[in-house]
Design a protein around this motif. Structure first.
Motif, short mmCIF file in Angstrom:
data_model
loop_
_atom_site.label_atom_id
_atom_site.label_comp_id
_atom_site.label_asym_id
_atom_site.label_seq_id
_atom_site.Cartn_x
_atom_site.Cartn_y
_atom_site.Cartn_z
N GLY A 117 -17.80 -19.74 -1.15
CA GLY A 117 -16.32 -19.82 -1.07
C GLY A 117 -15.63 -19.10 0.06
N TRP A 118 -14.35 -19.05 0.24
CA TRP A 118 -13.62 -18.32 1.38
C TRP A 118 -13.81 -16.92 0.99
CZ3 TRP A 118 -12.41 -20.59 5.61
CH2 TRP A 118 -12.09 -22.16 5.60
N ARG A 119 -13.96 -16.26 2.14
CA ARG A 119 -14.00 -14.81 2.00
C ARG A 119 -13.20 -14.25 3.38
NH1 ARG A 119 -15.88 -15.84 -2.13
NH2 ARG A 119 -17.62 -14.98 -2.86
N VAL A 120 -12.61 -13.21 3.19
CA VAL A 120 -11.75 -12.60 4.61
C VAL A 120 -12.77 -11.30 4.88
CG1 VAL A 120 -10.40 -10.97 2.78
CG2 VAL A 120 -9.92 -11.60 5.37
N ARG A 121 -13.14 -11.45 6.13
CA ARG A 121 -14.22 -10.59 6.98
C ARG A 121 -13.07 -9.49 7.38
NH1 ARG A 121 -19.48 -11.90 9.71
NH2 ARG A 121 -19.80 -11.96 7.41
N ILE A 122 -13.25 -8.14 7.06
CA ILE A 122 -12.36 -7.10 7.44
C ILE A 122 -13.05 -6.38 8.28
CG2 ILE A 122 -11.19 -4.95 6.39
CD1 ILE A 122 -11.40 -6.43 3.56
N SER A 123 -12.42 -6.02 9.45
CA SER A 123 -12.97 -5.25 10.79
C SER A 123 -12.25 -4.10 10.68
CB SER A 123 -13.09 -6.20 11.94
OG SER A 123 -13.86 -7.24 11.80
N VAL A 124 -12.72 -2.89 11.12
CA VAL A 124 -12.35 -1.77 11.03
C VAL A 124 -12.32 -1.09 12.53
CG1 VAL A 124 -12.16 0.69 10.50
CG2 VAL A 124 -12.67 -1.15 8.75
N PHE B 23 -16.97 -5.73 6.86
CA PHE B 23 -17.41 -6.17 5.31
C PHE B 23 -16.50 -7.38 4.84
CE2 PHE B 23 -14.47 -2.56 5.08
CZ PHE B 23 -13.82 -3.05 4.02
N ASP B 24 -17.05 -8.01 3.90
CA ASP B 24 -16.43 -9.08 3.43
C ASP B 24 -15.70 -9.04 2.02
OD1 ASP B 24 -17.16 -10.30 5.72
OD2 ASP B 24 -18.89 -11.38 4.78
N ALA B 25 -14.60 -9.39 1.72
CA ALA B 25 -13.75 -9.41 0.65
C ALA B 25 -13.54 -10.91 -0.02
CB ALA B 25 -12.30 -8.54 0.82
N GLY B 26 -13.59 -10.76 -1.19
CA GLY B 26 -13.27 -12.06 -2.13
C GLY B 26 -11.69 -12.14 -2.18
N MET B 27 -11.34 -13.37 -2.35
CA MET B 27 -9.73 -13.70 -2.90
C MET B 27 -9.67 -14.42 -4.03
SD MET B 27 -8.45 -14.77 1.04
CE MET B 27 -10.22 -15.56 1.23
N HIS B 28 -8.39 -14.33 -4.63
CA HIS B 28 -8.20 -15.00 -5.97
C HIS B 28 -7.28 -16.26 -5.25
CE1 HIS B 28 -9.71 -12.32 -8.75
NE2 HIS B 28 -9.05 -11.26 -8.21
N LYS C 25 -0.81 -15.53 -0.56
CA LYS C 25 -1.09 -14.12 -0.80
C LYS C 25 -1.86 -13.65 -1.70
CE LYS C 25 3.54 -12.33 0.79
NZ LYS C 25 4.81 -11.62 0.07
N SER C 26 -2.87 -13.00 -1.67
CA SER C 26 -3.83 -12.89 -2.70
C SER C 26 -4.49 -11.49 -2.89
CB SER C 26 -5.05 -13.64 -2.27
OG SER C 26 -6.27 -13.32 -2.96
N PRO C 27 -4.80 -10.95 -4.02
CA PRO C 27 -5.29 -9.78 -4.21
C PRO C 27 -6.82 -9.77 -3.62
CG PRO C 27 -4.26 -10.27 -6.29
CD PRO C 27 -4.25 -11.70 -5.32
N LEU C 28 -7.43 -8.77 -3.16
CA LEU C 28 -8.79 -8.63 -2.68
C LEU C 28 -9.94 -8.50 -3.81
CD1 LEU C 28 -8.23 -6.64 0.68
CD2 LEU C 28 -8.62 -9.28 0.35
N ARG C 29 -10.96 -9.30 -3.65
CA ARG C 29 -12.15 -8.52 -4.67
C ARG C 29 -13.11 -7.85 -3.80
NH1 ARG C 29 -14.97 -12.54 -6.28
NH2 ARG C 29 -14.01 -14.38 -5.23
#
Length: 430
Positions: free
Chosen positions: A421-428, A345-350, A387-391
């Motif tokens: 914008g930029w997202r981080v794709r989180i894989s489990v 799933f994808d997370a936003g960042m600050h 470093k950034s908190p995740l949204r």
């Protein structure tokens, strides 16, 4: 073959009783007594007091015919995972009879074990039960019968006691240390002559006591970022933050204090410290468990997919108003969930504008929980560390936090650029 699985650190009179029982069975069947001796780290995840070679000699002089090393497990896995691996190893080697000691009757152990095995519970055996680990061995032995068409025949003898007290290897080691590395007379009474002789030689050679590699352990605890510490197996978010808050470290006492502050008990502290010392990653443990899963050795309630699915179920139910404990209990009770977990799933960042200039597609992102209990990511660009908190939605926040606290499920991240914008794709997992 007659098998015994042990640390023997060192061999004492209680261990001799085990070997004597094994010898009695072996002589009747014209078989060998084989000791499966832990090497590297003890079953309780600590460095050994006595070297493997010395413990091997002790076992042979006490009456064993052969000693087989078990290594590579106890700084990576909890007992819940090492027990099925060790039982499978013995069955595959041709061990038929297994000897152990317990404080309660065999019938009571069988009753407890059968109950857990029938419910498919192998990892959640209550700590309050007497001889809990022996119960686990019985339960897993029943599970593996389905794979092999046979299992070990257990022979349980009473725990050997002197003046009503069980002989403790921990006490023996402590007494030797406190007596300036000399074996007190009272301790010698608890040991066979061969063990005393071998111990005295090893003490003279300076090989006792075995110690941790405190240099590597403290270096990692003092220098690794939260994200890198979180990537080490058996480090949950509270442990990582407690370790960072307690810096700097020069000795084990302070390390133990930080783990205690995070709610870790002695066994988990030893395992986590050993994992840090040996730089054991989540991915390494995950792959190891998967390897044994593929061989049919890991019980269903302990598979990596079950751990991930439980996290998804609990987070899903929490978003519906259930408490985490209620959701966990429902999952453990065997509720058939139609909630299929997501693999990514994808997370936003600050991000600040100048930070976005350093980002590139497919950059790696690591995850951690900061001191304010926020889920964050760490990105190492060529020119800076970001470093950034995740949204994330609340459901995914809970899911990710549960996975971080799972101790061994790997979580990986890749940057992707989207129109918004930029997202981080989180894989489990895989």
């Amino acid at each position: 073959m007659i098998g015994i699985s042990a640390d023997f650190d060192p061999v004492h009179l209680g261990h001799v009783k085990l070997i004597d029982k094994a010898r009695e069975l072996a002589d009747k069947k014209n078989e060998d007594v084989v000791i499966y001796l832990n090497k590297g780290f003890s079953a309780n995840h600590a460095p050994f007091f006595v070297s493997y070679d010395a413990r091997r000699r002790m076992a042979l002089e006490a009456g064993a015919d052969e000693v087989i090393p078990i290594e590579g497990l106890h700084h990576r896995l909890t007992l819940a995972y090492t027990v099925p691996i060790r039982i499978a190893m013995m069955i595959e080697d041709g061990v038929v009879d297994y000897v152990d000691a317990a404080d309660v009757s065999t019938s009571k152990i069988k009753k407890y074990a059968s109950g857990f095995a029938s419910k498919g519970i192998f990892s959640g055996i209550p700590r309050t039960l007497p001889n809990r680990n022996v119960i686990r061995w019985f339960a897993v032995n029943e599970f593996l019968k389905k794979k092999y068409g046979k299992n070990l025949k257990f022979h349980i003898i009473p725990e050997h006691k002197i003046k009503g007290d069980k002989i403790s290897g921990r006490m023996i080691r402590r007494e030797i240390l406190e007596n300036n590395m000399k074996i007190p007379e009272e301790v010698q009474k608890l040991l066979p002559d061969s063990t005393v002789r071998i111990l005295e030689k090893e003490i003279k050679k300076g090989t006792i006591p075995g110690k941790r590699n405190i240099r590597d352990l403290t270096k990692r605890l003092n220098t690794f970022s939260r994200a890198n510490l979180n990537n080490i197996a058996h480090m949950n978010a509270d442990a990582v933050n407690s370790i960072v808050a307690g810096r700097s470290y020069q000795n084990e006492d302070k390390i133990w204090a930080s783990f205690r502050m995070a709610g870790y008990g002695p066994v988990l502290t030893r395992l986590a410290a050993s994992a840090v010392e040996m730089n054991v990653t989540r991915e390494e443990v995950y792959d190891l468990i998967k390897n044994y899963e593929d061989k049919g050795i890991i019980p269903p309630d302990m598979t990596v997919d079950q751990v991930i699915q439980r996290a998804w179920y609990v987070s899903s139910m929490s978003s519906k108003g259930y408490s985490a404990s209620e959701a966990h209990n429902k999952f453990r009770s065997g509720v058939k969930s139609t909630l299929k977990r997501v693999k990514f799933f994808d997370a936003g960042m600050h991000l600040r504008s100048f930070e976005t200039e350093s980002l590139k597609q497919d950059m790696d992102a690591l995850f951690y929980v900061d001191k304010n209990d926020r889920l964050c990511c760490e990105i190492r660009a060529e020119d800076r560390k970001i470093k950034s908190p995740l949204r994330l939605p609340a459901h995914h926040v809970t899911y990710l936090r549960l996975l971080i606290d799972s101790h061994f499920i790997p979580i990986t991240g890749k940057l992707i650029e989207k129109p918004e914008g930029w997202r981080v794709r989180i894989s489990v997992g895989d």
